[in-house]
Design an enzyme around this catalytic site. Structure first.
Site, PDB file in Angstrom:
ATOM      1  N   ASN A  42       0.866  -1.108   0.116  1.00  0.00           N
ATOM      2  CA  ASN A  42      -0.212   0.167   0.160  1.00  0.00           C
ATOM      3  C   ASN A  42       0.716   1.101   0.302  1.00  0.00           C
ATOM      4  O   ASN A  42       0.942   2.282  -0.724  1.00  0.00           O
ATOM      5  CB  ASN A  42      -0.893   0.261   1.084  1.00  0.00           C
ATOM      6  N   ARG A 372     -10.991  -5.034 -13.777  1.00  0.00           N
ATOM      7  CA  ARG A 372      -9.505  -5.187 -12.702  1.00  0.00           C
ATOM      8  C   ARG A 372      -9.759  -6.797 -13.099  1.00  0.00           C
ATOM      9  O   ARG A 372     -10.150  -7.458 -12.760  1.00  0.00           O
ATOM     10  CB  ARG A 372      -9.442  -4.525 -12.059  1.00  0.00           C
ATOM     11  N   ARG A 401      -5.461   2.031 -13.367  1.00  0.00           N
ATOM     12  CA  ARG A 401      -3.980   1.923 -12.811  1.00  0.00           C
ATOM     13  C   ARG A 401      -3.539   0.827 -12.043  1.00  0.00           C
ATOM     14  O   ARG A 401      -3.738   0.135 -11.230  1.00  0.00           O
ATOM     15  CB  ARG A 401      -4.210   3.403 -11.306  1.00  0.00           C
ATOM     16  N   HIS A 431     -15.384   3.012 -14.567  1.00  0.00           N
ATOM     17  CA  HIS A 431     -15.717   2.120 -13.780  1.00  0.00           C
ATOM     18  C   HIS A 431     -16.811   1.738 -13.068  1.00  0.00           C
ATOM     19  O   HIS A 431     -16.675   0.047 -12.589  1.00  0.00           O
ATOM     20  CB  HIS A 431     -14.866   2.999 -12.010  1.00  0.00           C
ATOM     21  N   TYR A 464     -11.904  -9.789  -1.110  1.00  0.00           N
ATOM     22  CA  TYR A 464     -12.892  -8.300  -2.020  1.00  0.00           C
ATOM     23  C   TYR A 464     -14.396  -8.503  -1.091  1.00  0.00           C
ATOM     24  O   TYR A 464     -15.011  -9.798  -1.944  1.00  0.00           O
ATOM     25  CB  TYR A 464     -12.449  -7.912  -2.539  1.00  0.00           C
ATOM     26  N   ARG A 558     -14.080   2.680   4.843  1.00  0.00           N
ATOM     27  CA  ARG A 558     -13.131   1.946   4.965  1.00  0.00           C
ATOM     28  C   ARG A 558     -11.421   2.586   5.458  1.00  0.00           C
ATOM     29  O   ARG A 558     -10.545   2.667   5.730  1.00  0.00           O
ATOM     30  CB  ARG A 558     -13.230   0.449   3.751  1.00  0.00           C
ATOM     31  N   HIS A 586     -14.777  -4.158   0.173  1.00  0.00           N
ATOM     32  CA  HIS A 586     -14.878  -2.947  -0.790  1.00  0.00           C
ATOM     33  C   HIS A 586     -15.910  -2.432  -1.631  1.00  0.00           C
ATOM     34  O   HIS A 586     -16.595  -2.062  -2.920  1.00  0.00           O
ATOM     35  CB  HIS A 586     -14.695  -4.031  -2.145  1.00  0.00           C
TER      36      HIS A 586
END
Length: 675
Positions: A42, A372, A401, A431, A464, A558, A586
């Site tokens: 992270n 993703r 990203r 997204h 997730y 979160r 998530h």
């Protein structure tokens, strides 16, 4: 009084909560090690993007301030100050866990503590596995300091020619693909860089090794793309990816070595030039000298080791929802709308749905967005197979990203298979996670929709927490058809839907409208918002106003939260919580007592609400609405993994020894009990 918390410090506070999981003595040792690995990974990304961005603003004297009014320079200093103590905490925690692992038979052993037999094994490993892969450079007038890519891991040494007694310096690059932890004997590991360091004289013949230090650089990894000039977007992205490794250094991590050697390394970094012949600017670079191994992200090698199951949490096997036990998933969806809660309920039906569609002669088309998907994707493979038989249209978001390269690979593979591939939308990031399958049965078109808060990635679906929704309702399908058309024609900026809501045009106004509606009910109003981040100042201001009207507001955020809760006269009716556990929270779920409950791909951030294509889906089915509300209610009762944010910006662990509840464990047990 400042009305907002700083975004960057709020993110760092989230990563502190990750570090706290590593300190949790109730967890198995490798589970604690896993959280150290997550913490470091992270932090790498934080430096590559957020710190790099602030550094660019500072160096170019751009007058841009954070939501709290802090300048880039002030934020960089605050980040450095915040991390100064925490990095030491992280090192101490690693040393504690390392000592406990030693007692359990998993030993990370310094090279100088090996016996002669073990050193002989290390020497053999060096000759057979490392010698051909490391890249040694002697730095002199004919060999200048070589370019360093982002996350380069290397050794820097001071060496002396045995004949001439001339002292010089050397750089030894270690490739990222080698195993970091070398198992010499069962349970005994030595770091690869220590083995290399012990054998430097075999790389620099006729030289004496005087001093050596390991170091690692983190560079600006953001990709700047001028879309106005893009004729071939895939080609432009491919070229931009090649430039990613040439970014300016924003962080230098070093391990042991003398102060003199560090000064020489810094001087060498300042003097060398990148491929683009622009000197690295080290002004304001954050430098950390570590007492432990660098890059704890590599601890995943040990966490995933097959021999230490007793030191890990037991694996949970996601359960198949009973409505998906039928052979024909489409019949199940036609009977009723269905909502799955991953990872407790298996992601397999999503994969099965695409595979069944691909092999069904009645299927006419598949439309899908991919954000993703991972390096090994059964979903993309199913789409490739389907493309030879039916119409397959896929929007692959190349701007996801750190997944750009993988997405580019899959986009090209889909194109070769005959699918229509769209590479994102002009100046917007797509997204929204959506799938539309159209079939023809009984001479009628039937549409089947899947919408999700998470990615079409089976691996992330296991770690997730997300919700995904299946429907055969025409009103939902009609909106998704309209949205796909707007994506194909680049008109998403101005598009509006009928049943669902999409960003950038509809979601933010809708959320504000829903907040205002609860304000009309004053003390009877109640709002629960569960998201990954709350940064949008306009939404925060409306939540402040709702609090002042007496509306009770519970926020389950979160990560980043810029809203200040529990401030008298401003936000005393707002409480902010964060849950950090073995699964990454998530899902985005938004509840408004006097209206409805929604789930969404969008977080409450300007980028999601103004610069992305996102979806907000109302739960019109009472069973689904109840299921979503139940998720929120259980999380608000969590007394083991929940933190509360106070008005000073500190996160305090919620505790109730008389009623211990881990919400993630609860949902695991509920899945086992139900299915």
């Amino acid at each position: 009084m400042n009305r907002f918390f700083n975004r960057e410090l709020s993110w760092l506070a989230f990563n502190t909560r990750v570090l706290n999981e590593a300190k949790d003595e109730s967890l198995p040792l490798l589970e604690r090690l896993k959280f150290l690995a997550i913490y470091d990974t992270n932090l790498d990304e934080f430096y590559m993007i957020r710190v790099a961005g602030l550094k660019q603003l500072y160096e170019h004297k751009i007058a841009s301030k954070g939501i709290d009014g802090a300048s880039p320079e002030e934020q960089l200093e605050k980040i450095k100050h915040y991390l100064a103590h925490e990095i030491e905490e992280r090192e101490l925690e690693f040393q504690k866990i390392q000592a406990l692992l030693f007692k359990k038979g998993l030993c990370i052993t310094p090279y100088n503590e090996l016996n002669l037999e073990q050193k002989a094994k290390a020497k053999t490993y060096f000759k057979e596995q490392l010698y051909a892969l490391v890249l040694p450079f002697k730095l002199d007038s004919s060999h200048t300091f070589p370019p360093l890519a982002n996350l380069t891991f290397a050794l820097f040494a001071r060496i002396k020619d045995k004949e001439t007694q001339i002292i010089s310096y050397a750089l030894i690059k270690l490739p990222s693909f080698i195993f970091r932890f070398v198992e010499l004997e069962k349970g005994l590991f030595v770091l690869a860089e220590e083995i290399v360091e012990a054998h430097l004289e075999e790389l620099f013949l006729e030289h004496e090794i005087l001093d050596c230090m390991a170091f690692r650089v983190t560079c600006d990894a953001d990709i700047a793309i001028t879309e106005d000039e893009a004729h071939d977007y895939a080609d432009l992205m491919s070229k931009s990816l090649r430039k990613r490794n040439q970014g300016e250094i924003v962080r230098l991590q070093t391990q042991k070595g003398s102060q003199e050697l560090l000064k020489t390394l810094l001087a060498s970094l300042r003097s060398f030039q990148t491929h683009s012949y622009k000197k690295h600017k080290l002004t304001g670079m954050h430098i950390y000298k570590s007492a432990i191994m660098l890059n704890l992200g590599d601890l995943w090698e040990l966490v995933n080791h097959s021999d230490f199951k007793a030191l890990k949490s037991p694996n949970f096997t996601p359960k198949i929802h009973p409505h998906f036990n039928e052979n024909d998933l489409f019949k199940s969806i036609e009977k009723q709308d269905l909502l799955l809660f991953h990872p407790y309920e298996s992601f397999e039906p999503v994969i099965d749905l695409i595979e069944q569609a691909a092999s069904d002669p009645a299927t006419l088309s598949i439309k899908m967005t991919l954000y993703r998907v991972g390096k090994h994707s059964p979903i993309v493979k199913a789409l490739i197979e389907a493309a030879s038989k039916i119409q397959v249209s896929v929007l692959v978001e190349l701007k996801a990203r750190f997944d750009e390269e993988s997405n580019l690979h899959w986009a090209k593979a889909l194109e070769r298979a005959g699918a229509l591939v769209v590479y994102g939308v002009f100046k917007l990031k797509v997204h929204a996670k959506m799938l539309l399958i159209t079939k023809k049965t009984d001479n009628q078109l039937r549409h089947f929709t899947h919408l999700s808060t998470g990615n079409y990635n089976p691996l992330s679906a296991k770690v997730y927490t997300d919700v995904s929704f299946f429907s055969a309702k025409n009103e939902i399908a009609n909106d998704i058809i309209k949205l796909f058309h707007s994506l194909l024609t680049s008109s998403a900026t101005n598009s509006a839907l009928e049943t669902l809501f999409m960003a950038p045009k509809q979601i933010k106004p809708k959320i504000i409208e829903l907040i205002q509606n609860e304000m009309n009910h004053q003390q009877e109003g109640y709002i629960i918002l569960k998201a990954n981040a709350l940064v949008d100042s306009e939404i925060i201001e409306w939540l402040y106003q709702a609090s002042q009207k007496g509306v009770k507001i519970d926020l389950i955020i979160r990560g980043i939260c810029c809203l200040k809760p529990q401030v008298k006269g401003l936000s005393e009716n707002i409480r902010v919580y964060s849950i950090v556990g073995k699964y990454l929270e998530h899902a985005r779920i938004y509840y408004f007592k006097h209206e409805n409950i929604y789930f969404s791909s969008a977080d409450l951030m300007p980028r999601n609400l103004e610069r992305r294509v996102e979806l907000l889906i109302p739960a019109t089915n009472p069973k689904i609405a109840h299921k979503l509300l139940h998720i929120l209610e259980i999380q608000l009762k969590d007394t083991l993994k929940r933190y509360e944010l106070n008005s000073k910006g500190r996160y305090i662990k919620v505790s109730n020894p008389n009623d211990p509840l881990n919400s993630q464990d609860y949902f695991e047990k509920q899945a086992l009990k139900t299915f």
